[in-house]
Design a protein around this motif. Structure first.
Motif, short mmCIF file in Angstrom:
data_model
loop_
_atom_site.label_atom_id
_atom_site.label_comp_id
_atom_site.label_asym_id
_atom_site.label_seq_id
_atom_site.Cartn_x
_atom_site.Cartn_y
_atom_site.Cartn_z
N PHE A 1243 0.82 -1.22 0.00
CA PHE A 1243 0.00 0.00 0.00
C PHE A 1243 0.84 1.26 0.00
N GLY A 1244 2.00 1.17 -0.67
CA GLY A 1244 2.78 2.41 -0.85
C GLY A 1244 3.37 2.96 0.44
N ARG A 1245 3.48 2.13 1.50
CA ARG A 1245 4.11 2.66 2.71
C ARG A 1245 5.62 2.50 2.62
N TYR A 1246 6.31 3.48 3.18
CA TYR A 1246 7.77 3.38 3.23
C TYR A 1246 8.19 3.42 4.68
N ILE A 1247 9.08 2.52 5.05
CA ILE A 1247 9.54 2.52 6.45
C ILE A 1247 11.03 2.75 6.46
N LEU A 1248 11.49 3.66 7.30
CA LEU A 1248 12.92 3.95 7.36
C LEU A 1248 13.63 2.77 8.03
N VAL A 1249 14.61 2.23 7.34
CA VAL A 1249 15.37 1.12 7.91
C VAL A 1249 16.54 1.68 8.73
N GLY A 1250 17.31 2.56 8.12
CA GLY A 1250 18.45 3.13 8.84
C GLY A 1250 19.05 4.23 8.00
N PHE A 1473 40.28 -2.07 2.55
CA PHE A 1473 39.95 -2.52 1.19
C PHE A 1473 38.85 -1.65 0.59
N GLU A 1474 38.87 -0.35 0.98
CA GLU A 1474 37.84 0.52 0.41
C GLU A 1474 38.46 1.29 -0.73
N ASP A 1475 39.20 0.62 -1.60
CA ASP A 1475 39.85 1.38 -2.66
C ASP A 1475 38.82 1.89 -3.66
N TRP A 1476 37.76 1.11 -3.89
CA TRP A 1476 36.69 1.74 -4.69
C TRP A 1476 35.32 1.43 -4.14
N LEU A 1477 35.22 0.41 -3.31
CA LEU A 1477 33.91 0.05 -2.77
C LEU A 1477 33.89 0.40 -1.29
N HIS A 1478 33.05 1.34 -0.92
CA HIS A 1478 33.02 1.77 0.48
C HIS A 1478 31.85 1.13 1.20
N THR A 1479 32.03 0.98 2.49
CA THR A 1479 30.94 0.43 3.29
C THR A 1479 30.45 1.53 4.22
N PHE A 1480 29.17 1.82 4.19
CA PHE A 1480 28.60 2.83 5.08
C PHE A 1480 27.69 2.12 6.07
N ASN A 1481 27.96 2.26 7.35
CA ASN A 1481 27.10 1.62 8.35
C ASN A 1481 25.80 2.39 8.45
N LEU A 1482 24.69 1.66 8.50
CA LEU A 1482 23.39 2.32 8.65
C LEU A 1482 23.01 2.26 10.12
N TYR A 1483 22.62 3.41 10.66
CA TYR A 1483 22.29 3.47 12.08
C TYR A 1483 20.81 3.65 12.28
N ARG A 1484 20.36 3.13 13.39
CA ARG A 1484 18.98 3.36 13.76
C ARG A 1484 18.94 3.29 15.27
N ALA A 1494 31.07 2.98 22.64
CA ALA A 1494 31.44 1.71 22.02
C ALA A 1494 30.18 0.96 21.60
N LEU A 1495 29.07 1.30 22.24
CA LEU A 1495 27.85 0.55 21.95
C LEU A 1495 27.22 0.99 20.65
N ASP A 1496 27.87 1.92 19.96
CA ASP A 1496 27.32 2.34 18.68
C ASP A 1496 27.06 1.14 17.79
N ASP A 1497 27.85 0.08 18.01
CA ASP A 1497 27.66 -1.11 17.17
C ASP A 1497 26.24 -1.65 17.30
N ASP A 1498 25.63 -1.47 18.47
CA ASP A 1498 24.28 -1.99 18.65
C ASP A 1498 23.29 -1.26 17.75
N ARG A 1499 23.66 -0.05 17.35
CA ARG A 1499 22.71 0.73 16.57
C ARG A 1499 22.82 0.42 15.09
N ILE A 1500 23.85 -0.35 14.70
CA ILE A 1500 24.02 -0.63 13.28
C ILE A 1500 22.95 -1.61 12.83
N VAL A 1501 22.16 -1.22 11.85
CA VAL A 1501 21.09 -2.12 11.40
C VAL A 1501 21.40 -2.67 10.02
N GLY A 1502 22.57 -2.41 9.50
CA GLY A 1502 22.90 -2.93 8.18
C GLY A 1502 24.00 -2.09 7.58
N ARG A 1503 24.40 -2.44 6.36
CA ARG A 1503 25.48 -1.70 5.72
C ARG A 1503 25.10 -1.44 4.26
#
Length: 2048
Positions: A1243-1250, A1473-1484, A1494-1503
């Protein structure tokens, strides 16, 4: 009296007509002339100004004359300033001169001034009196002084020709125009008044540089349109003028909050323990936790290698005071506690302050606490490490340890502490205390009083002293607020102690439990000095002040922790008079007490005057403003109370003492007593007592500011308080601290500037640093001059005198060093010199901290409803007044913004971040007699109102301001970035609230962003400020900006806060450059102590003109000014901010930031590479199925394609998209780019993942290749410029302009040196090249086979000379390679260390040399001496490992191919190894606070995986025209496709080290688990029992499909028999980035190519195929193989061997070696080259999610990946742990000799021994064997011919014996131990009825033991004593050895003595040989030994009594017996003769 007189005659060449006024300032004291009315070009003042001065005139002091145009209505306009250094005056006493003035901009103007100066020194002469003999005040007259100082021009004269008295402006303009951008306006001298200095001073210091820079740069024509200054914190905190001091930014107390710590201790072994035949156990104690090692039997050198871990969660202070205690206990068992051999103590702080927070492989010296006369009791070798959160410990590599046996060189002591420590007594004398609080309720007291009529004090104090783990306490003084103890507590401890602090605590004795009243720590480092001219710890007698919780007594004190010394005390508790002394003991003297127990003894009383003369002090405070009062308090009236000590405290201050001082001295009348008690609250004023203090403001009802805050209506009436108090006059201590603090503040500010300049990549940071160092050296010399005055003042303690001397020495040397370093600051050394300067800062701060207190701190409490709500604590030294400017406290007589906070634990966390109240407060503290100018610093324009009925001499109770200025404040709120995430979505809905004075306004709320761009102008109209306009201009109040997160429900949540100072325009100043319009600046936002983002804004305060017309004109000016410069884009609005906008009834219109202030924009294109999403977690329990990525930047953006089915393929179908956006030209202003992932639901809903915010886009700016540069190594086509790889080292790109210069050598110079490995012959060919020519590089790979043959022959010829045999190819395995590599790693580390140490040594020498003016030729001598010292230090280590420089001396190393061992993760070597492919952590989710970062890792919901590239549009044509350019891919050309790919992943796990113990026994049973996607491999059945350093040696194959399964997790679990297995730690590896990286991390490239053997090529692709593929992908020419072993790639030529041997030894031609040589040097290939990942082993830290940030061990491993569409790889390499080899050691004991005789013979009392020999090889004597007994040896000779046979399993590579055995009868399985191979032989005396006596022993390390002596005579003690020097042999090489060895034992005095000699034969055979030729034990078959030929005495007497009688008697008495027999015969014959003679005679006579 000394004085300085200035006669101001005339001022000439003035412009126009008007009234003039002059102001002359000296030492901060301004005097004004009368107004010269209506004068033209010349103003005749003809006035004399006189300053009486208390301290002599210093040569650096300044005099300043300022001339103004006087105006009755407006502010006075400054015409110009004249500034001069009073050096000439100081020398000659008189000076007359005429000189020109300079204006605001330091430009010389025509106007001149004529003055006449006289100086009257004390002795009446005006001659030269510099302290030349003490210290030359440095003088720079010898040559022009480079003009780099910024905030303090050195006081000496500048310019060689100028007379010293000449003013400075002559040299300024020329310098200014040079365009070198000097930083801020030069603030000349300390004594310069605030006026001119702060014309510009209200903006941050760096901003000023901008203005000047603009001027300078416009000339040079290189100005960017909007240069910005990143004046983060400095914006507020720099320019502190005379009237205001800087606020403290960080709000939250940092100490007192508990933190995680882990202490790991490895006890390796003990040596030289004193005692005979002992069974030692080591007890490890940290604080109160104890752990024990296992027991080793009958050995003096036990080997444990046991690892203990202690976990703590306590505040740092508590942690660092805990004591680590190692004790060795002898024969402890269940029943007895054992006897203590010796202990070693050290506090945790000492370990933490070591480099890397650890001691590694160091020997602790044991001493006996019960007998201090005894010496060392032995050594324990251990590792100790203390890890706090976020510390990572680098363990030196632990492979085969060839240990540092040199004990003396590796003692467990910090640097600089002598090895021989002496015993010392520490005397802590406790004299008396004052001002104690009530500690009991008064109910009982009142009852008692009713009955008995006596009143008791409600406290029973005693003092407890703790030091190095021991406690001592004084007696209890019952019921006394002012107890007198006069006792001393004595500790006996080694000196220097390894415990830093003594804890002194006053406690209240109570029947139930004693509680602390107050605690004070004495830091021994601050009360002693270990230098050559140092002194032993000494203190006092001095009063120390104790602070803690508030004083009212409650049963449960919520702030009790504060009294224990945790956290910042919120109230004065008591003060205690103590002294400390130390005496070093002479342990040889007989009357010494041996034990170290604490003793307490009485001491004599000390006189009242010993601590200084009592003086009356006066404290004055005025509250100018009270705003931001937290509304939670409620609206009851609020008042403020100021206290100092107990003075001024009328709620819970002084408790009246029961014995009202009967012993009062006559001189003091009763008044003081009354005043203390009554404390003057108006209502209880007794008529007789004069009111002498007003300590609190009248209560007032608060007014509402906004929803969160109140303010108090202190408008024109400002309440004042004042307190008189009496203290010992020890101001000198505080003055001393103040002088150093000021130098430190200045230095800190300068260093912040330099860092800012480096961070924002502005030009010339080195100049600014030179200026800072120059200031420092001037400050230091000034300090020495000032401090020199009070070297010999009376009334000081020993510590005062010594401390002053050492401070002066330190400051002097620091000044010299700073000067010295200044000369070495170059562009390339800025960073390291900055570090050195930061060390200076720490040293200064350390020195400035005064250990002996004097006046207690001042507390300000906010009271509401008679309750204490919030407080601020101000150190008394900060507000202490002195005549000398440098000694005055930094806040004395200044207006300071003070923020009140909640007391104690309430102040932690969120509650501590909200401001309880903000005060503008003026404070002054000084002697009552010097109080006449206590109001000087207040803003002018007030009249004083005094208390009504009191006399006129009293200070005012209120100040009423009749001058008031009206301003308009404009806050240009542009944007914020990197804000704290306050909502569960991981975003915030931020708005900002700006407070100024008593007004506040908010910006609009922007939803769901961490980087809001408000672009909003907030206008505060009619801001009323009180005081003179000019002063306000110099010193506006600060602006507070708070950021909140708007929540739909409930109150807005606090995000952070920052402070700013506005730029001010007075009504008569033009609105125009350089100061207006103001520039946007960055301000750091703080949340507690952590940074929560930054704000980009500008603030201006405009004085409102008189009529509306003028206001209108001013407003037009704002916009008109900007219009001509700016292309009116979409942002251009009308001249005035339009008011129609979107109006909101509540908030009014939203105005945008005007054009002149907002940045200039240009068009950028941002390309986004969408690769894929990984590891998305569930959202609201539903899985993410159809995600999409939205990229947004500055309101524009782009959306990725929708991933249709995340489970099936999480990669995007469209790879590259782009969007265009207008961004500021200035890179620093670029807004952040937001990456958001949303899930498309039904139904066209969008939910923010991170979401993820990329805060700096600068990394991704693309800069086109520089064609002009002909250097082939320039990595031109920067893939988003993130990593430039040149010459094999990855350098993060620093700035676009530098990218073309990253290769440091000049273009065209190629020097290639291949392979630094020693075995390969190195050939360095240096070739000159053009970019296009062919480079020839010879690579000499393996030596030719023929060489090898030759070498073999050589070896054979030499015969026995070379012991090392040629390593046989067949015995080599992967582990040989590994260990060889580790050796190389260690050697490299060592040589690095050596090089570093040598460099440091060199630098120290240089510095020392320059300081001491050594001529260069002396330097060599001195240098060589130093080097010798250095070598001695090193030599011990070098014996084992000749460091790299001694390579020729190195024993020939076996030629083994090596791999690379990285002692960290592979990704950290290759930029993730981010010479051309970077990884961005998604937070929520909400961000954690502070320590929980240090607990920021708990907020990572994906990359999100992808990349960015931005560039200005349009781009040059060259790029798009290149061949093969794909327009769809934009800048991302030649990127592989992201379709799913099948890969075989092969994980090799070598071993783990230092695992965290998981079982109760302090061990773990580890096994490996590998997870990748859904597949999991558990290796549970192969767990390794009870091992913390397990060797796994396994490889695992897993098939995976990228991108679905790309995160590899390798975990180590602990196997448990019962229950679930525990995770020890895990490490995660992103395989995808490795797989696609151009570093080719799929399979490491080996250094050599071979087809078989241990070094077989692992990759399915051969080197030649790999090379061909790389050349094709990189579009480069090659490879072309030529004859003669050459290959050409991209115009470079490499050479190498061309033959290879196969398994059968046949040679074939091959190109592989050539190809491999290119691959190993791929980084040298132009354009596409980069370092390819070599064959390697990486060391990865293991982490446990439950213990974030603390390493749980390390894992050595590597990963190979092979695509499945390629040919399959061969089988995995076998890395299984080496099986130990079985050996048998046969030891034949032939004879003994010279064994000491123990027993007395049975009958004859002769000395004899019944000798037998015992031997064993394995640690615990489990295989001990004894010979038979040789009885009754009378000479110490014994004959045995006895064979011991010891079978054992041995690891050759590690030189360890492997034992497997069950630990106890309850153990489930056997545990494997590794122990060094040491053969122990002991000689014993057998006894029948008592225990056998131990006589002596020898231990032989089978790898290194001395050769036996040929004969018994040659065998002596030296064989053991000088073990290090003697040549040693190894049984593993020799196989058979025979000789004599000594037995030794230790006598009572711990000396070694020789107790016998043994002739033994050692024979080592392998297990196979042993089977072939077996032998019997003892003298048994097979191969029996013959019976020893023993003398017959050696029989038992009760077995053959006759025999033994024969022996004993005949043997010893045979001559005696023979003589006796002879005699008997004689006697017999005589008897017979006599018997028979009569008869015979008769016969004869009768004639028979």
């Amino acid at each position: 009296m000394m004085s300085l007189v200035v006669h101001l005659k005339t001022v000439a060449h003035l412009r126009g007509k008007g009234d003039r006024i002059a102001k002359v300032t000296f030492r901060g004291l301004p005097l004004y002339s009368r107004v010269a009315e209506n004068c033209g070009e010349v103003a005749h003042f003809n006035e004399t100004f006189r300053w009486p001065i208390a301290s002599r005139l210093d040569q650096n002091e300044m005099l300043e004359v300022q001339v103004y145009n006087y105006s009755k209505v407006f502010t006075n306009r400054l015409v110009g300033t004249f500034c001069m250094v009073l050096q000439k005056v100081a020398e000659e006493g008189h000076l007359e001169l005429t000189d020109t003035l300079i204006d605001d901009n330091n430009m010389s103007i025509k106007t001149s001034v004529t003055i006449d100066i006289r100086y009257q020194p004390m002795d009446g002469t005006g001659g030269m009196w510099s302290d030349g003999e003490f210290l030359d005040v440095p003088d720079d007259r010898d040559g022009m002084f480079a003009f780099e100082t910024d905030s303090l021009l050195s006081g000496q004269s500048h310019g060689s020709g100028t007379s010293p008295g000449r003013s400075l402006q002559g040299s300024i303009p020329t310098f200014r125009k040079a365009g070198r951008g000097v930083f801020s306006a030069m603030k000349l001298g300390k004594a310069k008044s605030s006026k001119d200095d702060h014309k510009r001073g209200d903006e941050p210091a760096i901003l000023e540089m901008e203005d000047l820079d603009k001027k300078a740069m416009r000339l040079a024509g290189m100005l960017e349109p909007d240069t910005i200054s990143l004046a983060s914190v400095t914006a507020v905190t720099t320019n502190v003028s005379n009237k205001r001091s800087k606020p403290d930014i960080k709000m939250e107390p940092s100490s007192g909050r508990p933190v995680d710590y882990q202490i790991s201790i490895t006890v390796i072994e003990a040596r030289q323990l004193i005692g005979l035949n002992m069974d030692p156990v080591v007890c490890v104690e940290v604080g109160d936790d104890k752990k024990y090692t296992s027991m080793k039997e009958s050995t003096n050198c036990p080997y444990y290698n046991e690892y203990f871990v202690f976990d703590f969660h306590v505040p740092p202070d508590v942690m660092f005071d805990k004591i680590i205690k190692l004790s060795v206990i002898h024969s402890k068992n269940l029943l007895r506690s054992g006897t203590l051999v010796g202990t070693f103590k050290m506090d945790v702080g000492t370990v933490y302050s070591q480099p890397e927070h650890q001691f590694y492989h160091k020997w602790a010296i044991l001493s006996d606490p019960d007998d201090i006369t005894a010496g060392c009791k032995g050594y324990v070798k251990c590792d100790i490490a203390v890890v706090g959160k976020g510390d990572n410990i680098k363990t030196p590599h632990k492979a085969n340890e060839t240990d540092e046996d040199d004990i003396e060189g590796n003692l467990l002591l910090p640097e600089g502490i002598p090895a021989e420590r002496q015993w010392a007594r520490f005397y802590v004398k406790i004299h008396r205390a004052e001002g104690l609080p009530k500690m009991n309720t008064s109910i009982m007291a009142n009852v008692k009083k009713a009955f008995i009529g006596e009143n008791r004090d409600l406290v029973d104090p005693y003092v407890q002293v703790q030091f190095s783990g021991q406690k001592g306490k004084t007696s209890v003084q019952k019921s006394s607020y002012e107890p007198i103890w006069n006792e001393q507590v004595i500790f006996t401890e080694l000196f220097p102690p390894l415990c830093k602090r003594i804890k002194v605590q006053i406690r209240d004795s109570d029947k139930v439990n004693d509680v602390a009243i107050g605690t004070h720590f004495i830091d021994l480092r601050k009360i002693s000095n270990d230098g050559d001219k140092g002194f032993l710890p000494t203190l006092g007698p001095a009063w120390v002040n104790m602070y803690g919780s508030t004083r009212q007594y409650t049963l449960m004190d919520e702030h009790q922790d504060l009294n224990d010394g945790l956290g910042e005390g919120v109230s004065f508790r008591a003060r205690l008079l103590i002294s400390v002394a130390v005496e070093i003991l002479d342990t040889t003297s007989p009357e010494i007490i041996c034990s170290t127990d604490v003793q307490v003894e009485p001491v004599s009383n000390i006189s009242e005057s010993a601590t200084g003369k009592m003086e009356e002090f006066f404290l004055f405070g005025s509250f100018l403003e009270a705003t931001m009062i937290d509304r939670k308090i409620g609206d009851k009236p609020i008042s403020f109370e100021i206290t100092i000590g107990n003075y001024g405290n009328h709620i819970d201050g002084v408790s009246k003492s029961s014995s009202v001082k009967k012993k009062k001295k006559e001189g003091e009348n009763q008044e003081e007593e009354n005043e203390l008690i009554q404390n003057s609250s108006e209502d209880e004023a007794d008529e007789d007592a004069d009111l002498t203090s007003v300590s609190s403001t009248p209560p007032m009802k608060p007014f509402i500011t906004d929803r969160n805050y109140f303010h108090l209506p202190y408008f024109e009436k400002k309440p004042c308080v004042y307190i008189k108090s009496w203290w010992q006059d020890q101001r000198r201590r505080l003055y001393n601290s103040n002088m150093m603090d000021k130098i430190a503040d200045k230095l800190e500010e300068g260093l912040n500037d330099v860092q800012e300049v480096i961070k924002t990549e502005k030009a010339f940071p080195e100049r600014r640093l030179r200026g800072v160092l120059e200031e420092l050296s001037i400050g230091c010399s000034r300090y020495v001059t000032l401090a020199n005055k009070d070297v010999n003042l009376a009334g000081r303690t020993k510590l005062d005198r010594e401390r002053l001397k050492s401070c002066m020495r330190e400051m002097d040397s620091m000044g010299q060093q700073a000067k010295q370093i200044r000369t070495q600051v170059k562009k390339n050394t800025v960073k390291e010199k900055l570090k050195l300067a930061q060390n200076f800062l720490q040293r200064l701060r350390f020195l400035a901290d005064e250990p002996q207190h004097s006046i207690p701190d001042v507390f300000i409490w906010m009271m509401s409803n008679n309750k204490r709500i919030a407080y601020a604590r101000i150190p008394s030294k900060d507000i202490l007044y002195s005549v000398v400017d440098e000694e005055t406290g930094k806040d004395c007589g200044k207006v300071k913004a003070v923020f009140l906070k909640l007391p104690g634990k309430k102040g932690f966390g969120p509650a501590g971040w909200t401001v309880q109240a903000k005060l503008e407060l003026y404070l002054w503290l000084g002697l009552n007699k010097s109080r006449k100018n206590f109001l000087h610093g207040l803003p002018n324009g007030f009249e004083e109102i005094r208390a009504t009925k009191m006399g006129h001499g009293l200070p005012p109770v209120t100040l009423v301001y009749d001058m008031k200025q009206v301003f308009q404040l404009r806050a240009h709120m542009y944007q914020a970035r990197s804000l704290f995430a306050a909502d569960s979505s991981g975003l915030s809905d931020p708005f900002a609230r700006v407070f100024f004075s008593s007004q506040s306004q908010v910006t609009e709320v922007l939803n769901e962003t961490l980087c809001p761009t408000w672009d909003q102008l907030l206008v505060f109209d009619d801001v009323e400020l009180f005081g003179e306009a000019t002063e306000l201009r110099d010193d506006p109040p600060i602006i507070v900006v708070e950021f909140y997160d708007q929540d739909t429900v409930g109150k807005a949540e606090f995000i952070g806060r920052t402070f700013a100072k506005p730029t001010i325009k007075m009504r008569d100043e033009p609105y125009g450059p350089p100061r207006f319009p103001p520039q946007l600046e960055y301000y750091q936002i703080y949340r507690g102590n952590s940074i929560a983002g930054e704000l980009l804004a500008a603030f201006e305060l405009l004085q409102i003109p008189f009529d509306a017309e003028e206001i209108r004109r001013a407003l037009i000016a704002v916009h008109d000014f900007a219009v001509p410069q700016i292309k009116v884009g979409q942002g251009g609005r009308a001249d005035l901010p339009p008011l129609e906008g979107p109006t909101d009834s509540e908030r009014g219109p939203i105005l945008p930031v005007p054009l002149g202030i907002r940045p200039v924009l240009s068009r950028y294109r941002i390309e986004v590479l969408f690769w894929g999403l990984r590891d998305l977690k569930r959202i609201n329990l539903a899985q993410v199925d159809r995600p999409r990525v939205d990229i947004e930047c500055a309101g524009r953006g782009v959306q990725s394609a929708l991933i249709q089915n995340y489970k099936k393929n999480p990669n995007f179908s469209t790879l590259v998209k782009w969007f265009e956006v207008d961004l500021p030209e200035n890179e620093l202003l670029h807004p952040p780019l937001n990456i958001r992932v949303v899930d498309c639901r039904a139904f066209g809903r969008y939910i923010l993942v991170g979401s993820h915010a990329v805060s700096t886009l600068r990394h991704y700016i693309y800069s086109p290749p520089d064609k002009s540069c002909n250097n082939w190594a320039t990595a031109a086509k920067l893939m988003n410029g993130y990593m430039v790889l040149t010459n094999g080292c990855s350098q993060a790109r620093s700035s676009p302009s530098l990218s073309s210069r990253t290769f440091s050598r000049p273009a065209g110079d190629v020097s290639v040196s291949l392979e630094a490995e020693p075995p390969i012959r190195k050939m360095d060919t240096v070739v000159k090249l053009d970019a296009m020519s062919d480079a020839v590089v010879k690579v000499d790979m393996n030596e030719d086979e023929s060489d090898k043959e030759k070498k073999k022959k050589k070896k054979k010829k030499k015969g026995g000379a070379e012991e090392e045999e040629e390593t046989d190819e067949r015995v080599l395995d992967w582990w040989s390679k590994y260990f060889a590599s580790i050796e190389t790693l260690k050697e490299n580390l060592r040589s690095q260390e050596a090089a570093q140490a040598e460099a440091e040594e060199r630098e120290d020498l240089e510095i020392a040399a320059e300081a001491a003016d050594i001529r260069p030729d002396d330097l060599h001598l001195k240098g060589s001496k130093m080097k010798e010292r250095f070598k001695e230090k090193k030599s011990s280590k070098q014996k084992r490992s000749q460091a790299a420089d001694g390579s020729e001396k190195r024993p020939p190393k076996a030629r083994v191919d090596e791999l690379v061992v990285y002692n960290r993760e592979l990704e950290s070597e290759y930029g993730n190894f981010e010479d051309w492919l970077h990884t961005f952590n998604l937070y929520r989710g909400k961000a954690g606070d502070d320590d929980e970062h240090a607990l920021d890792d708990d907020r990572i919901v994906g990359r999100f995986k992808g990349s960015l590239c931005m560039y200005k549009v349009p781009l040059s044509q060259e790029i798009t025209r290149e061949a093969g350019y794909d327009p769809n891919m934009g800048m991302f050309q030649s990127i592989p496709h992201n379709d799913p790919i099948h890969v075989l992943v092969r994980v090799y796990v070598v071993r783990a080290t230092d695992l965290h113990p998981a079982d109760i026994n302090g061990k773990a049973d580890p096994y490996v688990v590998i997870k990748l996607g859904k597949s999991e491999v558990k290796d549970k059945e192969n767990y390794i029992s009870k091992q913390l350093n397990p060797v796994f040696g396994k490889s695992f194959d897993i098939e995976a499909t990228f991108p679905m399964e790309s995160m590899l997790t390798v975990s180590v679990y602990d196997w448990d028999l019962v229950g679930t297995d525990d995770l020890i730690g895990e490490t995660k590896i992103d395989l995808e980035n490795r797989f696609y990286s151009k570093f080719r991390a799929t399979c490491g490239i080996a250094s050599n190519y071979s087809m078989h053997g241990y070094n077989i090529w692992r990759d399915p692709m051969k080197p030649s195929q790999i090379l061909a593929k790389l050349c094709k992908e990189g579009k480069i020419d090659g490879p072309h193989y030529g004859p003669g072993g050459k290959v050409k790639v991209a115009n470079r030529i490499f050479t190498g061997p061309t033959e290879i041997e196969d398994e059968n030894g046949l040679k074939k031609q091959t190109e592989e070696h050539l190809a491999l040589s290119v691959l190993n040097h791929w980084e040298e290939i132009p354009r596409v080259g980069c370092k390819l990942v070599p064959e390697h082993v990486e060391t990865r830290p293991l982490l446990n999610p439950d213990k974030p940030g603390i390493e749980q061990g390390r894992l050595e491993m590597w990963v190979d990946m092979f695509p499945m569409d390629m040919p399959a790889p061969g089988p995995a390499i076998d890395i299984s742990p080496r099986k130990p080899k079985s050996f048998e050691l046969r030891v034949i004991i032939w004879n003994t000799d010279d064994v000491i005789l123990e027993d007395d013979a049975f009958l004859t009392g002769e000395k004899m021994s019944d000798i037998y020999v015992r031997g064993w090889l394995k640690g615990q004597q489990e295989d001990k064997q004894d010979t038979d007994v040789h009885y009754h040896s009378l000479t110490g000779e014994g004959n045995f011919n006895w064979r011991f046979v010891f079978p054992f399993d041995y690891l050759v590579a590690e030189e360890k014996i492997i034992i497997s055995k069950k630990e106890s009868m309850f153990s489930w399985d056997e545990t494997e131990y590794k122990i060094p191979p040491r053969l122990t032989m002991q000689v014993w005396d057998a006894d029948h009825f008592s225990a056998d006596d131990f006589l002596g022993a020898i231990e032989l390390d089978l790898n290194r033991f001395p050769r036996g002596a040929k004969t018994a005579k040659q065998c002596n003690l030296d064989m053991i004593r000088n073990e290090q020097e003697l040549p040693t042999i190894s049984i593993f090489k020799q196989k058979r050895v025979k000789g004599w060895w000594p037995f030794v034992a230790r006598d009572e005095n711990d000396e070694m003595e020789l107790t016998g000699k043994v002739e033994a034969e050692l024979h080592l055979v392998t297990a196979e040989e042993a089977e072939k030729s077996p032998v019997g034990l003892g003298r048994n078959e097979p191969d029996p030994l013959e019976k020893p030929n023993r003398p017959d005495t050696s029989l038992m007497w009760f077995l053959g009594p006759l025999k033994s009688l024969r022996y004993f008697i005949w043997h010893n008495y045979r001559w005696l017996i023979l003589k006796a027999l002879g005699l008997i015969l004689l006697l017999l014959m005589l008897g017979l003769f006599l018997y028979s003679i009569p008869g015979y005679l008769v016969k004869k006579i009768l004639g028979a």
